[in-house]
Design a protein around this motif. Structure first.
Motif, PDB file in Angstrom:
ATOM      1  N   GLY A 144       0.821  -1.199   0.000  1.00  0.00           N
ATOM      2  CA  GLY A 144       0.000   0.000   0.000  1.00  0.00           C
ATOM      3  C   GLY A 144       0.861   1.258   0.000  1.00  0.00           C
ATOM      4  O   GLY A 144       2.089   1.200  -0.160  1.00  0.00           O
ATOM      5  N   PHE A 145       0.211   2.366   0.179  1.00  0.00           N
ATOM      6  CA  PHE A 145       0.847   3.686   0.067  1.00  0.00           C
ATOM      7  C   PHE A 145       1.989   3.845   1.086  1.00  0.00           C
ATOM      8  O   PHE A 145       3.169   3.934   0.727  1.00  0.00           O
ATOM      9  CB  PHE A 145      -0.265   4.735   0.249  1.00  0.00           C
ATOM     10  N   ILE A 146       1.655   3.874   2.349  1.00  0.00           N
ATOM     11  CA  ILE A 146       2.675   4.186   3.360  1.00  0.00           C
ATOM     12  C   ILE A 146       3.649   3.023   3.515  1.00  0.00           C
ATOM     13  O   ILE A 146       4.871   3.211   3.590  1.00  0.00           O
ATOM     14  CB  ILE A 146       1.994   4.567   4.699  1.00  0.00           C
ATOM     15  N   ASP A 196       1.080  -8.557   2.709  1.00  0.00           N
ATOM     16  CA  ASP A 196      -0.043  -7.754   2.194  1.00  0.00           C
ATOM     17  C   ASP A 196      -0.944  -8.673   1.370  1.00  0.00           C
ATOM     18  O   ASP A 196      -0.455  -9.544   0.651  1.00  0.00           O
ATOM     19  CB  ASP A 196       0.499  -6.621   1.300  1.00  0.00           C
ATOM     20  N   GLY A 219      -3.694  -2.712  -1.996  1.00  0.00           N
ATOM     21  CA  GLY A 219      -2.309  -3.070  -2.312  1.00  0.00           C
ATOM     22  C   GLY A 219      -2.151  -3.283  -3.808  1.00  0.00           C
ATOM     23  O   GLY A 219      -3.040  -3.832  -4.466  1.00  0.00           O
ATOM     24  N   ASN A 234      -3.442 -12.634   3.945  1.00  0.00           N
ATOM     25  CA  ASN A 234      -4.512 -11.832   4.536  1.00  0.00           C
ATOM     26  C   ASN A 234      -4.423 -11.915   6.056  1.00  0.00           C
ATOM     27  O   ASN A 234      -4.310 -13.003   6.613  1.00  0.00           O
ATOM     28  CB  ASN A 234      -5.872 -12.361   4.044  1.00  0.00           C
ATOM     29  N   LEU A 235      -4.480 -10.767   6.695  1.00  0.00           N
ATOM     30  CA  LEU A 235      -4.412 -10.715   8.162  1.00  0.00           C
ATOM     31  C   LEU A 235      -5.487 -11.588   8.799  1.00  0.00           C
ATOM     32  O   LEU A 235      -5.300 -12.119   9.896  1.00  0.00           O
ATOM     33  CB  LEU A 235      -4.669  -9.278   8.641  1.00  0.00           C
ATOM     34  N   GLN A 269       1.042  -1.554   9.020  1.00  0.00           N
ATOM     35  CA  GLN A 269       0.256  -0.578   8.252  1.00  0.00           C
ATOM     36  C   GLN A 269      -1.007  -1.204   7.677  1.00  0.00           C
ATOM     37  O   GLN A 269      -1.919  -0.486   7.257  1.00  0.00           O
ATOM     38  CB  GLN A 269       1.095  -0.016   7.083  1.00  0.00           C
ATOM     39  N   ALA A 307      -4.480  -2.569   6.947  1.00  0.00           N
ATOM     40  CA  ALA A 307      -5.776  -2.287   7.560  1.00  0.00           C
ATOM     41  C   ALA A 307      -6.770  -2.017   6.449  1.00  0.00           C
ATOM     42  O   ALA A 307      -6.377  -1.766   5.312  1.00  0.00           O
ATOM     43  CB  ALA A 307      -5.696  -1.028   8.434  1.00  0.00           C
ATOM     44  N   SER A 324      -8.271   0.754   5.160  1.00  0.00           N
ATOM     45  CA  SER A 324      -7.876   2.160   5.330  1.00  0.00           C
ATOM     46  C   SER A 324      -8.962   3.115   4.858  1.00  0.00           C
ATOM     47  O   SER A 324      -8.807   4.324   4.967  1.00  0.00           O
ATOM     48  CB  SER A 324      -6.579   2.428   4.544  1.00  0.00           C
ATOM     49  N   TYR A 346     -14.275   3.006  11.107  1.00  0.00           N
ATOM     50  CA  TYR A 346     -12.827   3.004  10.883  1.00  0.00           C
ATOM     51  C   TYR A 346     -12.122   3.711  12.044  1.00  0.00           C
ATOM     52  O   TYR A 346     -11.171   3.185  12.634  1.00  0.00           O
ATOM     53  CB  TYR A 346     -12.513   3.699   9.549  1.00  0.00           C
ATOM     54  N   LYS A 386      -9.410   2.123  15.023  1.00  0.00           N
ATOM     55  CA  LYS A 386      -8.070   2.615  15.367  1.00  0.00           C
ATOM     56  C   LYS A 386      -8.021   3.024  16.846  1.00  0.00           C
ATOM     57  O   LYS A 386      -7.017   2.838  17.525  1.00  0.00           O
ATOM     58  CB  LYS A 386      -7.689   3.795  14.466  1.00  0.00           C
ATOM     59  N   VAL A 396      -2.396  12.123   4.929  1.00  0.00           N
ATOM     60  CA  VAL A 396      -1.115  11.884   4.266  1.00  0.00           C
ATOM     61  C   VAL A 396      -1.281  11.985   2.750  1.00  0.00           C
ATOM     62  O   VAL A 396      -2.278  11.517   2.199  1.00  0.00           O
ATOM     63  CB  VAL A 396      -0.571  10.483   4.630  1.00  0.00           C
ATOM     64  N   LYS A 425      -4.802   3.986  -4.341  1.00  0.00           N
ATOM     65  CA  LYS A 425      -5.908   4.018  -3.379  1.00  0.00           C
ATOM     66  C   LYS A 425      -7.181   4.548  -4.053  1.00  0.00           C
ATOM     67  O   LYS A 425      -8.216   4.746  -3.395  1.00  0.00           O
ATOM     68  CB  LYS A 425      -5.557   4.920  -2.180  1.00  0.00           C
TER      69      LYS A 425
HETATM   70  N1  LIG Z   1      -3.037   7.657   4.216  1.00  0.00           N
HETATM   71  C1  LIG Z   1      -3.560   8.335   5.242  1.00  0.00           C
HETATM   72  O1  LIG Z   1      -3.854   9.538   5.117  1.00  0.00           O
HETATM   73  C2  LIG Z   1      -3.752   7.656   6.580  1.00  0.00           C
HETATM   74  C3  LIG Z   1      -4.201   8.447   7.657  1.00  0.00           C
HETATM   75  C4  LIG Z   1      -4.370   7.826   8.890  1.00  0.00           C
HETATM   76  C5  LIG Z   1      -4.099   6.496   9.056  1.00  0.00           C
HETATM   77  N2  LIG Z   1      -3.694   5.737   7.999  1.00  0.00           N
HETATM   78  C6  LIG Z   1      -3.421   4.317   8.222  1.00  0.00           C
HETATM   79  O2  LIG Z   1      -2.126   4.026   7.738  1.00  0.00           O
HETATM   80  C7  LIG Z   1      -2.078   2.689   7.262  1.00  0.00           C
HETATM   81  C8  LIG Z   1      -1.587   2.676   5.826  1.00  0.00           C
HETATM   82  O3  LIG Z   1      -2.494   3.434   5.053  1.00  0.00           O
HETATM   83  P1  LIG Z   1      -2.304   3.704   3.518  1.00  0.00           P
HETATM   84  O4  LIG Z   1      -2.726   5.105   3.259  1.00  0.00           O
HETATM   85  O5  LIG Z   1      -0.963   3.239   3.114  1.00  0.00           O
HETATM   86  O6  LIG Z   1      -3.447   2.767   2.925  1.00  0.00           O
HETATM   87  P2  LIG Z   1      -3.381   1.577   1.854  1.00  0.00           P
HETATM   88  O7  LIG Z   1      -4.778   1.113   1.712  1.00  0.00           O
HETATM   89  O8  LIG Z   1      -2.643   2.027   0.650  1.00  0.00           O
HETATM   90  O9  LIG Z   1      -2.508   0.491   2.599  1.00  0.00           O
HETATM   91  C9  LIG Z   1      -3.057  -0.545   3.387  1.00  0.00           C
HETATM   92  C10 LIG Z   1      -2.511  -1.868   2.848  1.00  0.00           C
HETATM   93  O10 LIG Z   1      -3.024  -2.909   3.671  1.00  0.00           O
HETATM   94  C11 LIG Z   1      -3.397  -3.979   2.827  1.00  0.00           C
HETATM   95  N3  LIG Z   1      -4.458  -4.730   3.486  1.00  0.00           N
HETATM   96  C12 LIG Z   1      -5.741  -4.334   3.685  1.00  0.00           C
HETATM   97  N4  LIG Z   1      -6.425  -5.306   4.295  1.00  0.00           N
HETATM   98  C13 LIG Z   1      -5.553  -6.335   4.491  1.00  0.00           C
HETATM   99  C14 LIG Z   1      -5.681  -7.628   5.050  1.00  0.00           C
HETATM  100  N5  LIG Z   1      -6.839  -8.063   5.533  1.00  0.00           N
HETATM  101  N6  LIG Z   1      -4.598  -8.451   5.071  1.00  0.00           N
HETATM  102  C15 LIG Z   1      -3.417  -8.025   4.556  1.00  0.00           C
HETATM  103  N7  LIG Z   1      -3.236  -6.814   3.994  1.00  0.00           N
HETATM  104  C16 LIG Z   1      -4.302  -5.973   3.976  1.00  0.00           C
HETATM  105  C17 LIG Z   1      -3.870  -3.347   1.533  1.00  0.00           C
HETATM  106  O11 LIG Z   1      -3.771  -4.252   0.431  1.00  0.00           O
HETATM  107  C18 LIG Z   1      -2.936  -2.152   1.406  1.00  0.00           C
HETATM  108  O12 LIG Z   1      -1.810  -2.471   0.637  1.00  0.00           O
HETATM  109  C19 LIG Z   1      -3.473   2.115   7.426  1.00  0.00           C
HETATM  110  O13 LIG Z   1      -3.498   1.392   8.629  1.00  0.00           O
HETATM  111  C20 LIG Z   1      -4.341   3.348   7.501  1.00  0.00           C
HETATM  112  O14 LIG Z   1      -5.524   3.104   8.210  1.00  0.00           O
HETATM  113  C21 LIG Z   1      -3.501   6.296   6.761  1.00  0.00           C
END
Ligand SMILES: NC(=O)c1ccc[n+]([C@@H]2O[C@H](COP(=O)([O-])OP(=O)(O)OC[C@H]3O[C@@H](n4cnc5c(N)ncnc54)[C@H](O)[C@@H]3O)[C@@H](O)[C@H]2O)c1
Length: 334
Positions: free
Chosen positions: A20-22, A43, A60, A76-77, A97, A99, A101, A160, A164, A191, A199
């Motif tokens: 995913g992103f972060i 992931d 992802g 998968n988690l 990371q 979740a 999201s 959501y 958290k 972010v 996303k």
């Molecule tokens: N981007 C933001 O602005 C932001 C803000 C606050 C919190 N967050 C949190 O930061 C984290 C990363 O966010 P992001 O922006 O990179 O989002 P994202 O959706 O790009 O990344 C989340 C990754 O988790 C994977 N995923 C989801 N469900 C899954 C599962 N059941 N099993 C395995 N993998 C799984 C997805 O495939 C994805 O690659 C998340 O926990 C999100 O809630 C993000």
């Protein structure tokens, strides 16, 4: 860029949500700065399944990982067999990371199972490996609490945000019972930056408005967007926060924001300046209930305890990001 004196070379690092992103940005941070680190990504990537809001169930994407040389587990988690694969390793650091999201998923059962139940497994793994755990919490835990949002004063307003919030409570109990462990929750604010494109509609307004402008369309904003303020934080500062959290002297939860709220109108205006356009803005009614109208991270504890302070103001982040916004537009949209 090294944000701490920790040498991550030869360390075994788990990044859940690494496609995913972060998570993918974290993976490349370690690969680029600590080439001898052993990075494992877990992931589930994306399937074609969607939630009732029409969005994908997970975001992802393999394209976030092109060039990544570490190990990848597609798992998968929520699947115990998949999680068991992680028992083959001995992790020094875990960056959790993964979740759901998407803040606009309202199926409480699936959110709670995915984000909360599986957190117990991540905590158990942390304990078994005596690892340092950095996990993603969120500014969504604050709901509409007044600015500046401060850790300890949360009131989530969607499933959501609640998931958290529950993770923060569980972590708190766990580290009080396991004082030898280092567990840090990071409440990211909004972010933006490279590798968020996949996303889709849940990506930041920075890339969405950037692409509207590149298409020659008027940037579309909610009415009153000059008065809707958020704490927008550039991805490099989020990475900085994760790395600095590894040095924390004690477990806890910290805000990761700039502390400087900016409006959605500012985003559109800065993008137009960077892209050399002068389009009229188009306004439409905000269809969402429970929309955060003003966020601003209280960051004094993050500064004092983690040494964290954002390096990028909104202008700097958009300037650093603009060539990537254009590249994605050329390769994925045009
Ligand atoms: N981007 C933001 O602005 C932001 C803000 C606050 C919190 N967050 C949190 O930061 C984290 C990363 O966010 P992001 O922006 O990179 O989002 P994202 O959706 O790009 O990344 C989340 C990754 O988790 C994977 N995923 C989801 N469900 C899954 C599962 N059941 N099993 C395995 N993998 C799984 C997805 O495939 C994805 O690659 C998340 O926990 C999100 O809630 C993000």
């Amino acid at each position: 860029m090294h944000y701490t004196n920790i040498d991550f070379n030869k360390k075994t690092i788990l990044i859940t949500g690494g496609a995913g992103f972060i998570g993918s940005n974290l993976a490349f941070y370690f690969q680029d700065n600590f080439p001898e680190s052993n990075i494992i990504i877990f992931d589930c990537f994306r399937s074609e399944e969607t939630f009732s809001n029409g969005n994908l169930k997970s975001f992802g994407h393999y394209k976030n990982l092109i060039g990544f040389k570490g190990e990848i587990i597609c798992g998968n988690l929520n699947n115990t067999n998949d999680l068991e694969r992680l028992l083959d390793f001995n992790f020094d650091f875990i960056f959790h990371q993964a979740a759901i999201s998407d803040t606009r998923v309202y199926d409480q059962e699936i959110i709670m199972k995915t984000n909360v139940n599986t957190f117990y497994d991540i905590l158990d793994l942390t304990k078994k490996n005596n690892a340092t755990l950095i996990y993603a919490s969120s500014a969504a835990t604050y709901g509409s609490m007044p600015s500046p949002q401060t850790v300890g004063y949360e009131k989530p307003e969607n499933p959501y945000g609640y998931s958290k919030y529950a993770m923060d409570q569980i972590a708190n109990k766990f580290y009080n019972e396991n004082q030898n462990l280092r567990i840090i929750g990071l409440k990211y604010f909004n972010v933006y930056g490279p590798r968020e494109f996949y996303k889709n509609s849940t990506a930041s307004m920075v890339i969405q408005l950037g692409h509207q402008i590149l298409q020659g369309k008027a940037p579309r904003l909610f009415e009153g967007s000059d008065k809707i303020l958020r704490d927008f934080i550039y991805i490099e500062d989020v990475i900085q926060g994760n790395i600095k959290a590894c040095n924390a002297k004690q477990s806890g939860v910290y805000n990761i924001g700039t502390g400087k709220p900016r409006s959605f109108q500012d985003i559109a205006d800065i993008l137009q300046k960077e892209l050399g356009t002068n389009l009229e803005t188009e306004y439409f009614a905000n269809p969402f209930d429970g929309y955060q109208m003003h966020t601003q991270a209280e960051i004094s504890d993050s500064m004092d305890d983690l040494g964290f302070e954002a390096n990028y103001e909104l202008e700097d982040g958009i300037k650093a990001y603009i060539s990537e916004i254009k590249r994605i537009y050329e390769e994925e949209i045009k």
